[in-house]
Design a protein around this motif. Structure first.
Motif, mmCIF file in Angstrom:
data_model
loop_
_atom_site.group_PDB
_atom_site.id
_atom_site.type_symbol
_atom_site.label_atom_id
_atom_site.label_comp_id
_atom_site.label_asym_id
_atom_site.label_seq_id
_atom_site.Cartn_x
_atom_site.Cartn_y
_atom_site.Cartn_z
ATOM 1 N N ILE A 38 0.380 -1.631 0.072
ATOM 2 C CA ILE A 38 -0.241 0.032 0.175
ATOM 3 C C ILE A 38 0.719 1.387 0.451
ATOM 4 N N ASN A 39 0.532 1.710 -1.420
ATOM 5 C CA ASN A 39 1.206 3.150 -1.112
ATOM 6 C C ASN A 39 0.949 4.240 -0.662
ATOM 7 N N PRO A 40 1.488 4.739 0.302
ATOM 8 C CA PRO A 40 1.201 6.260 1.088
ATOM 9 C C PRO A 40 0.987 7.518 0.177
ATOM 10 N N ASP A 41 1.632 7.572 -0.633
ATOM 11 C CA ASP A 41 0.780 8.874 -1.662
ATOM 12 C C ASP A 41 -0.071 8.405 -2.046
ATOM 13 N N LEU A 42 -1.062 7.285 -1.869
ATOM 14 C CA LEU A 42 -2.017 7.240 -2.670
ATOM 15 C C LEU A 42 -3.642 7.022 -1.686
ATOM 16 N N GLU A 43 -2.775 6.055 -0.315
ATOM 17 C CA GLU A 43 -3.450 5.553 1.016
ATOM 18 C C GLU A 43 -3.949 6.891 2.045
ATOM 19 N N LEU A 44 -2.880 7.807 2.240
ATOM 20 C CA LEU A 44 -3.441 9.621 2.688
ATOM 21 C C LEU A 44 -3.970 9.839 2.299
ATOM 22 N N PRO A 45 -3.864 10.308 0.950
ATOM 23 C CA PRO A 45 -4.722 11.131 0.227
ATOM 24 C C PRO A 45 -6.022 10.881 0.632
ATOM 25 N N LEU A 46 -6.306 9.441 0.465
ATOM 26 C CA LEU A 46 -8.054 8.886 0.202
ATOM 27 C C LEU A 46 -7.830 9.200 1.913
ATOM 28 N N ALA A 47 -7.486 8.498 2.352
ATOM 29 C CA ALA A 47 -8.026 8.293 3.840
ATOM 30 C C ALA A 47 -8.134 10.216 4.302
ATOM 31 N N TRP A 93 5.896 9.224 24.138
ATOM 32 C CA TRP A 93 5.142 10.525 22.879
ATOM 33 C C TRP A 93 4.006 9.621 21.961
ATOM 34 N N THR A 94 3.415 10.396 21.651
ATOM 35 C CA THR A 94 1.756 9.988 20.683
ATOM 36 C C THR A 94 2.915 9.666 19.304
ATOM 37 N N ALA A 95 2.681 8.685 18.521
ATOM 38 C CA ALA A 95 3.034 8.346 16.915
ATOM 39 C C ALA A 95 1.635 8.750 16.302
ATOM 40 N N GLN A 96 1.766 9.109 15.074
ATOM 41 C CA GLN A 96 0.173 8.628 14.394
ATOM 42 C C GLN A 96 1.214 8.422 12.829
ATOM 43 N N ARG A 97 -0.173 8.717 11.562
ATOM 44 C CA ARG A 97 0.989 8.936 10.360
ATOM 45 C C ARG A 97 0.763 9.965 9.804
ATOM 46 N N VAL A 98 2.064 10.492 9.191
ATOM 47 C CA VAL A 98 2.594 11.881 8.591
ATOM 48 C C VAL A 98 2.755 12.138 7.044
ATOM 49 N N HIS A 99 3.410 12.780 6.677
ATOM 50 C CA HIS A 99 3.444 13.165 5.464
ATOM 51 C C HIS A 99 4.907 11.919 4.749
ATOM 52 N N GLY A 100 5.925 12.666 6.713
ATOM 53 C CA GLY A 100 6.849 12.332 5.878
ATOM 54 C C GLY A 100 8.304 12.515 5.046
ATOM 55 N N GLU A 116 9.423 9.413 2.360
ATOM 56 C CA GLU A 116 11.025 9.309 1.575
ATOM 57 C C GLU A 116 11.027 8.605 0.362
ATOM 58 N N PRO A 117 11.418 8.582 -0.560
ATOM 59 C CA PRO A 117 11.772 7.805 -1.748
ATOM 60 C C PRO A 117 12.490 6.798 -1.276
ATOM 61 N N ALA A 118 13.725 6.806 -0.313
ATOM 62 C CA ALA A 118 14.901 5.747 -0.245
ATOM 63 C C ALA A 118 14.571 4.323 0.690
ATOM 64 N N ARG A 119 13.371 5.141 1.911
ATOM 65 C CA ARG A 119 13.161 4.225 2.505
ATOM 66 C C ARG A 119 11.696 3.249 2.729
ATOM 67 N N PRO A 120 12.372 2.196 3.366
ATOM 68 C CA PRO A 120 11.126 0.760 2.692
ATOM 69 C C PRO A 120 9.463 1.671 3.079
ATOM 70 N N LEU A 121 8.964 0.568 2.210
ATOM 71 C CA LEU A 121 7.907 1.278 2.345
ATOM 72 C C LEU A 121 6.817 1.323 3.839
ATOM 73 N N ARG A 181 8.527 4.216 5.812
ATOM 74 C CA ARG A 181 7.457 5.022 5.661
ATOM 75 C C ARG A 181 5.941 5.261 5.828
ATOM 76 N N ARG A 182 5.205 3.997 6.504
ATOM 77 C CA ARG A 182 3.623 3.738 6.728
ATOM 78 C C ARG A 182 3.823 3.860 8.279
ATOM 79 N N MET A 183 4.565 4.057 9.213
ATOM 80 C CA MET A 183 4.381 3.813 10.536
ATOM 81 C C MET A 183 4.101 5.179 11.242
ATOM 82 N N PRO A 184 3.057 4.687 12.289
ATOM 83 C CA PRO A 184 3.198 6.564 12.823
ATOM 84 C C PRO A 184 4.570 6.605 13.614
ATOM 85 N N GLN A 185 4.257 7.871 13.405
ATOM 86 C CA GLN A 185 5.265 8.531 13.929
ATOM 87 C C GLN A 185 4.943 9.934 14.584
ATOM 88 N N PRO A 186 5.549 10.929 15.466
ATOM 89 C CA PRO A 186 5.748 12.095 15.790
ATOM 90 C C PRO A 186 5.510 12.808 14.814
#
Ligand SMILES: Nc1ncnc2c1ncn2[C@@H]1O[C@H](COP(=O)(O)OP(=O)(O)O)[C@@H](O)[C@H]1O
Ligand SMILES: O=P(O)(O)O[C@H]1O[C@H](CO)[C@@H](O[C@H]2O[C@H](CO)[C@@H](O)[C@H](O)[C@H]2O)[C@H](O)[C@H]1O
Length: 462
Positions: free
Chosen positions: A187-196, A327-334, A357-362, A365-370
């Motif tokens: 699942i690619n966040p470039d589609l997943e997050l704008p859809l959400a 710390w609280t973590a959630q989905r972010v732009h990245g 960041e395109p170089a990081r594993p998918l 990139r999809r993990m919740p973060q601060p």
């Protein structure tokens, strides 16, 4: 299947690829979006091949997913990255397509033709839009769309010429299609997050209109996303540079950007799972930062003298976690920076490009973060802009950074500056990423993140 698009999955794909191999070996590494810079391409393997316009006609069009192998086999070659290519084939290229040239094919199914990057060409771009419009199913390719958005037929395409990590085409100033170049399964966040965000009714992010995926080995590969084009927009980077050139401040815009970021963050926290990060989560997060620093120092010698100072940012964070801080973590732009922010003609800010960041594993990139991860990206960007100006007004970047955090706090109720240890760790991680990015893609820019590295390495608060 679309009536106007003639297609078939190629059984001759491997033969086709073999005949293109020498040309692609030379051409692919020269593309801005090629991720494996610095290591020669030693071969290709075919992931999928689809004929979108028949070879043998005046214009042949092939959609290829190819894996580029790098490194000598005896060194234990990695599987290699998978790239999306749209290959046009003509008898000869008209002059306006000269920059798109890949080369002349001497054997195989396309023998005697000149092949080129077909995204530069009108008809292939029209074929893609038609496939998206009609929800085409073509071999491994499948297009889906938001039924509530209308896509008019016959919109005139033009290629985006600015520097990009992927490749985009604008259709009649109404839509923009981003074709992802390095594609990965999942699942690619470039589609997943704008859809959400669209489901949450957020207007700060253009809602996906249609998207193209490949279904391979039971895994989806997102290949492209069509979204409304923000008309007359300027991106935050251009605007900031224009203000700097006129010796004007940007703090008002920075504050509006902070508000826009907070709106998107609060919607993402509503739409997708959040979590609390304690010691057990923070340790691997910090370990990742340390590892990226070590790899960066290996790759870019200029970073080495600062590595010990930078590491203190990470140990300070690990110490806080060890003391029981959470710390609280959630989905972010990245990968938030000024270039990802568009201001419309009416002055409204939109955020784009949720790929991370395109170089990081998918999965990473999809993990919740601060949220400080994105905030740090923007803070770095104000610094980048100031360094790109001839003689920036003293305090220009500092004023933007403060205004951005204030704007963020106004909407979310959380001022990112209240957690300086976390912010410094994320800023450090971002600056290290930028050092590697610039060394690989734009060596002339290396001094920009290096100056931040010097500052961050010397700012040990303990
Ligand atoms: N919805 C949009 N409206 C207007 N311009 C856009 C839109 N989306 C992207 N762009 C333009 O296209 C460029 C590339 O888009 P982006 O998603 O950042 O691609 P990449 O991942 O290749 O960098 C952006 O810098 C921006 O100028
Ligand atoms: O193209 P992407 O949006 O995927 O992002 C990559 O390229 C960016 C440069 O185009 C790079 O951003 C860095 O340079 C920007 C100025 O050109 C600056 O505003 C950013 O703050 C700085 O990080 C980005 O890091 C990279 O992932």
């Amino acid at each position: 299947m679309a009536e106007t698009v003639t297609t078939r999955t190629l059984t001759t794909g491997p033969g086709l690829l073999a005949s293109l191999d020498p040309l692609l070996r030379e051409w692919l590494p020269r593309q801005r979006w090629f991720a494996g810079k610095g290591r020669p391409v030693t071969g290709f393997s075919l992931v999928a091949a689809t004929e979108l316009l028949p070879a043998g006609g005046p214009l042949g069009l092939h959609h290829l997913l190819v894996r580029a192998h790098q490194g000598a086999p005896h060194q234990g070659t990695l599987p290699g990255d998978c790239y999306q290519l749209l290959i046009g084939a003509r008898e000869a290229l008209p002059p306006h397509l000269a920059p798109a040239l890949i080369g002349h094919v001497t054997e195989g199914p396309l023998a005697g033709t000149t092949i080129y990057d077909a995204l530069y060409d009108t008809r292939p771009a029209e074929v893609l839009l038609e496939a998206l419009r009609s929800g085409a199913r073509i071999g491994a390719l499948r297009c889906d769309r938001d039924p509530t958005q209308e896509i008019r037929a016959g919109l005139v395409p033009r290629r985006v010429t600015s520097e990009q990590s992927n490749s985009s085409v604008i259709y009649g100033d109404t839509f923009i299609l981003k074709l992802l170049r390095r594609v990965v399964p999942g699942i690619n966040p470039d589609l997943e997050l704008p859809l959400a965000l669209a489901r949450e009714g957020v207007r700060r992010v253009p809602p996906p209109t249609a998207w193209m995926q490949a279904e391979l080995g039971g895994e989806p590969y997102v290949l492209g996303v069509l979204q409304p084009f923000v008309q007359g927009a300027a991106d935050g980077w251009e605007l900031a540079l224009r203000r700097l050139a006129k010796d004007e401040d940007f703090a008002g815009e920075a504050r509006a950007l902070g508000r826009a970021t907070a709106e998107v963050h609060t919607a993402l926290a509503r739409a997708l799972p959040t979590t609390t990060l304690g010691h057990a989560h923070m340790d691997p997060l910090v370990a990742g930062m340390v590892e990226r620093l070590e790899q960066a120092a290996q790759a870019v010698p200029a970073l080495r003298p600062y590595a010990p100072g930078l590491r203190t940012a990470y140990t300070a964070l690990a110490d806080l976690a060890a003391e029981g801080h959470t710390w609280t973590a959630q989905r972010v732009h990245g990968d938030l920076h000024l270039g990802q922010c568009l201001r419309s003609a009416s002055g409204e800010w939109s955020l784009i490009d949720f790929e991370g960041e395109p170089a990081r594993p998918l999965a990473e990139r999809r993990m919740p973060q601060p949220i400080e991860r994105d905030v740090a990206g923007m803070l770095r960007s104000f610094d980048y802009a100031a360094h790109s100006a001839e003689s920036p007004a003293p305090g220009w970047a500092a004023a933007c950074r403060a205004a951005y955090c204030s704007g963020y706090a106004e909407v979310s109720g959380v001022d990112p500056r209240t957690d300086p240890v976390l912010l410094r760790a994320f800023e450090t991680d971002k600056a290290v990423y930028e050092v590697v990015y610039e060394a690989r893609h734009r060596p002339d820019w290396l001094p920009v993140p290096l100056s931040a590295v010097r500052r961050l390495a010397a700012s040990d608060p303990s």
